[in-house]
Design a protein around this motif. Structure first.
Motif, PDB file in Angstrom:
ATOM      1  N   ASN A  67      34.741  72.350   2.818  1.00 25.58           N
ATOM      2  CA  ASN A  67      35.315  73.244   3.724  1.00 25.58           C
ATOM      3  C   ASN A  67      35.575  72.683   4.908  1.00 25.58           C
ATOM      4  OD1 ASN A  67      35.896  75.905   4.799  1.00 25.58           O
ATOM      5  ND2 ASN A  67      33.953  76.178   5.682  1.00 25.58           N
ATOM      6  N   THR A  68      35.019  71.669   5.563  1.00 27.78           N
ATOM      7  CA  THR A  68      35.117  70.860   6.619  1.00 27.78           C
ATOM      8  C   THR A  68      35.886  69.661   6.480  1.00 27.78           C
ATOM      9  OG1 THR A  68      33.046  69.878   6.775  1.00 27.78           O
ATOM     10  CG2 THR A  68      33.161  72.034   7.889  1.00 27.78           C
ATOM     11  N   LYS A  69      35.884  69.206   5.015  1.00 29.97           N
ATOM     12  CA  LYS A  69      36.559  67.748   4.573  1.00 29.97           C
ATOM     13  C   LYS A  69      35.696  66.697   5.329  1.00 29.97           C
ATOM     14  CE  LYS A  69      40.204  69.944   3.011  1.00 29.97           C
ATOM     15  NZ  LYS A  69      39.505  71.265   1.944  1.00 29.97           N
ATOM     16  N   ARG A  70      34.525  66.801   5.467  1.00 33.40           N
ATOM     17  CA  ARG A  70      33.361  65.703   6.140  1.00 33.40           C
ATOM     18  C   ARG A  70      32.894  65.220   4.836  1.00 33.40           C
ATOM     19  NH1 ARG A  70      29.601  67.734  10.643  1.00 33.40           N
ATOM     20  NH2 ARG A  70      29.480  65.671  10.797  1.00 33.40           N
ATOM     21  N   LEU A  71      32.915  63.646   5.042  1.00 33.10           N
ATOM     22  CA  LEU A  71      32.336  62.782   3.972  1.00 33.10           C
ATOM     23  C   LEU A  71      31.358  62.058   4.476  1.00 33.10           C
ATOM     24  CD1 LEU A  71      32.658  61.566   1.297  1.00 33.10           C
ATOM     25  CD2 LEU A  71      34.023  59.830   2.306  1.00 33.10           C
ATOM     26  N   ALA A  72      29.914  62.021   3.888  1.00 37.29           N
ATOM     27  CA  ALA A  72      29.114  61.210   4.300  1.00 37.29           C
ATOM     28  C   ALA A  72      28.844  60.134   3.116  1.00 37.29           C
ATOM     29  CB  ALA A  72      27.500  62.050   4.474  1.00 37.29           C
ATOM     30  N   VAL A  73      28.795  58.809   3.251  1.00 42.04           N
ATOM     31  CA  VAL A  73      28.618  57.860   2.494  1.00 42.04           C
ATOM     32  C   VAL A  73      27.138  57.054   2.745  1.00 42.04           C
ATOM     33  CG1 VAL A  73      29.512  55.748   1.461  1.00 42.04           C
ATOM     34  CG2 VAL A  73      31.039  57.378   2.168  1.00 42.04           C
ATOM     35  N   GLY A  74      26.586  57.188   1.861  1.00 38.90           N
ATOM     36  CA  GLY A  74      25.159  56.436   1.744  1.00 38.90           C
ATOM     37  C   GLY A  74      24.155  57.362   2.187  1.00 38.90           C
ATOM     38  N   THR A  75      22.740  57.241   1.346  1.00 41.99           N
ATOM     39  CA  THR A  75      21.663  58.009   1.326  1.00 41.99           C
ATOM     40  C   THR A  75      20.986  57.849   2.934  1.00 41.99           C
ATOM     41  OG1 THR A  75      20.313  55.958   0.710  1.00 41.99           O
ATOM     42  CG2 THR A  75      21.413  57.373  -1.113  1.00 41.99           C
ATOM     43  N   ASP A  76      21.540  57.035   3.603  1.00 43.17           N
ATOM     44  CA  ASP A  76      20.918  57.246   5.186  1.00 43.17           C
ATOM     45  C   ASP A  76      21.425  58.180   6.108  1.00 43.17           C
ATOM     46  OD1 ASP A  76      22.897  55.445   4.973  1.00 43.17           O
ATOM     47  OD2 ASP A  76      22.221  54.163   6.546  1.00 43.17           O
ATOM     48  N   ALA A  77      22.801  58.577   5.859  1.00 44.42           N
ATOM     49  CA  ALA A  77      23.775  59.536   6.504  1.00 44.42           C
ATOM     50  C   ALA A  77      22.945  60.809   6.615  1.00 44.42           C
ATOM     51  CB  ALA A  77      25.028  59.787   5.759  1.00 44.42           C
ATOM     52  N   PRO A  78      22.919  61.436   7.813  1.00 45.89           N
ATOM     53  CA  PRO A  78      22.164  62.711   8.036  1.00 45.89           C
ATOM     54  C   PRO A  78      22.765  63.706   6.940  1.00 45.89           C
ATOM     55  CG  PRO A  78      22.504  61.538  10.235  1.00 45.89           C
ATOM     56  CD  PRO A  78      23.297  60.822   9.017  1.00 45.89           C
ATOM     57  N   LEU A  79      24.044  63.724   7.015  1.00 48.67           N
ATOM     58  CA  LEU A  79      24.821  64.929   6.371  1.00 48.67           C
ATOM     59  C   LEU A  79      24.264  64.715   4.708  1.00 48.67           C
ATOM     60  CD1 LEU A  79      28.485  65.197   7.134  1.00 48.67           C
ATOM     61  CD2 LEU A  79      26.689  67.110   7.300  1.00 48.67           C
ATOM     62  N   TYR A  80      24.166  63.583   4.251  1.00 49.03           N
ATOM     63  CA  TYR A  80      23.687  63.384   2.741  1.00 49.03           C
ATOM     64  C   TYR A  80      22.117  63.784   2.925  1.00 49.03           C
ATOM     65  CZ  TYR A  80      22.269  61.317  -1.481  1.00 49.03           C
ATOM     66  OH  TYR A  80      21.565  61.148  -2.728  1.00 49.03           O
ATOM     67  N   ARG A  81      21.418  63.346   3.813  1.00 48.29           N
ATOM     68  CA  ARG A  81      19.976  63.686   3.474  1.00 48.29           C
ATOM     69  C   ARG A  81      19.747  65.140   3.797  1.00 48.29           C
ATOM     70  NH1 ARG A  81      19.015  59.396   7.370  1.00 48.29           N
ATOM     71  NH2 ARG A  81      18.830  61.112   8.851  1.00 48.29           N
ATOM     72  N   ASP A  82      20.563  66.040   4.436  1.00 44.69           N
ATOM     73  CA  ASP A  82      20.056  67.398   4.731  1.00 44.69           C
ATOM     74  C   ASP A  82      20.694  68.077   3.331  1.00 44.69           C
ATOM     75  OD1 ASP A  82      19.526  66.889   7.339  1.00 44.69           O
ATOM     76  OD2 ASP A  82      21.340  67.271   8.192  1.00 44.69           O
ATOM     77  N   ASN A  83      21.684  67.536   2.808  1.00 39.46           N
ATOM     78  CA  ASN A  83      22.314  68.532   1.666  1.00 39.46           C
ATOM     79  C   ASN A  83      22.070  67.966   0.143  1.00 39.46           C
ATOM     80  OD1 ASN A  83      24.160  70.392   3.326  1.00 39.46           O
ATOM     81  ND2 ASN A  83      24.521  68.261   4.225  1.00 39.46           N
ATOM     82  N   CYS A  84      21.843  66.513  -0.095  1.00 39.65           N
ATOM     83  CA  CYS A  84      21.723  66.188  -1.359  1.00 39.65           C
ATOM     84  C   CYS A  84      20.148  65.620  -1.615  1.00 39.65           C
ATOM     85  CB  CYS A  84      22.633  64.966  -1.396  1.00 39.65           C
ATOM     86  SG  CYS A  84      24.447  65.632  -1.053  1.00 39.65           S
ATOM     87  N   GLU A  85      19.377  65.439  -0.732  1.00 42.94           N
ATOM     88  CA  GLU A  85      18.154  64.799  -1.145  1.00 42.94           C
ATOM     89  C   GLU A  85      17.339  65.794  -2.217  1.00 42.94           C
ATOM     90  OE1 GLU A  85      15.496  63.983   2.014  1.00 42.94           O
ATOM     91  OE2 GLU A  85      16.379  61.864   1.968  1.00 42.94           O
TER      92      GLU A  85
END
Length: 102
Positions: free
Chosen positions: A80-98
């Motif tokens: 939706n926002t076209k935002r990309l988070a690369v790496g497991t330490d990125a806050p977006l990754y932790r919030d959505n994929c952990e």
């Protein structure tokens, strides 16, 4: 009986267009994600993405990436926002994929 075939064929055509369009859209999204990862990591070669998991009611994608230089990792992409988070330490990754991978 002949008049019955027209609605049946129309239903199959519409179904094919809907699911075909969705598959085409997902392949475009995946190509965009791979290109964006390559740009973010300053790689000339395109990234290969795998192990995709849809999150956030279809608005997000978690997955793994690999570059030709043996670099690999995980990413999160918000469609939706076209935002990309690369790496497991990125806050977006932790919030959505952990929770997907644990």
């Amino acid at each position: 009986m002949h008049n019955l075939w027209i609605p049946v064929v129309a239903i199959f055509v519409v179904t094919g267009l809907i699911f075909g369009g969705q598959a085409y859209s997902e392949s475009q999204r995946d190509a965009h994600i791979a290109e964006t990862i390559s740009e973010r990591l300053n790689s000339q070669a395109p990234a290969e993405i795998s192990n995709l998991a849809t999150v956030n009611k279809g608005y997000g994608v978690c997955g793994d990436y690999a570059l030709s230089g043996a670099e690999s990792g995980r990413f999160y992409y918000n469609s939706n926002t076209k935002r990309l988070a690369v790496g497991t330490d990125a806050p977006l990754y932790r919030d959505n994929c952990e929770s997907v991978y644990n």
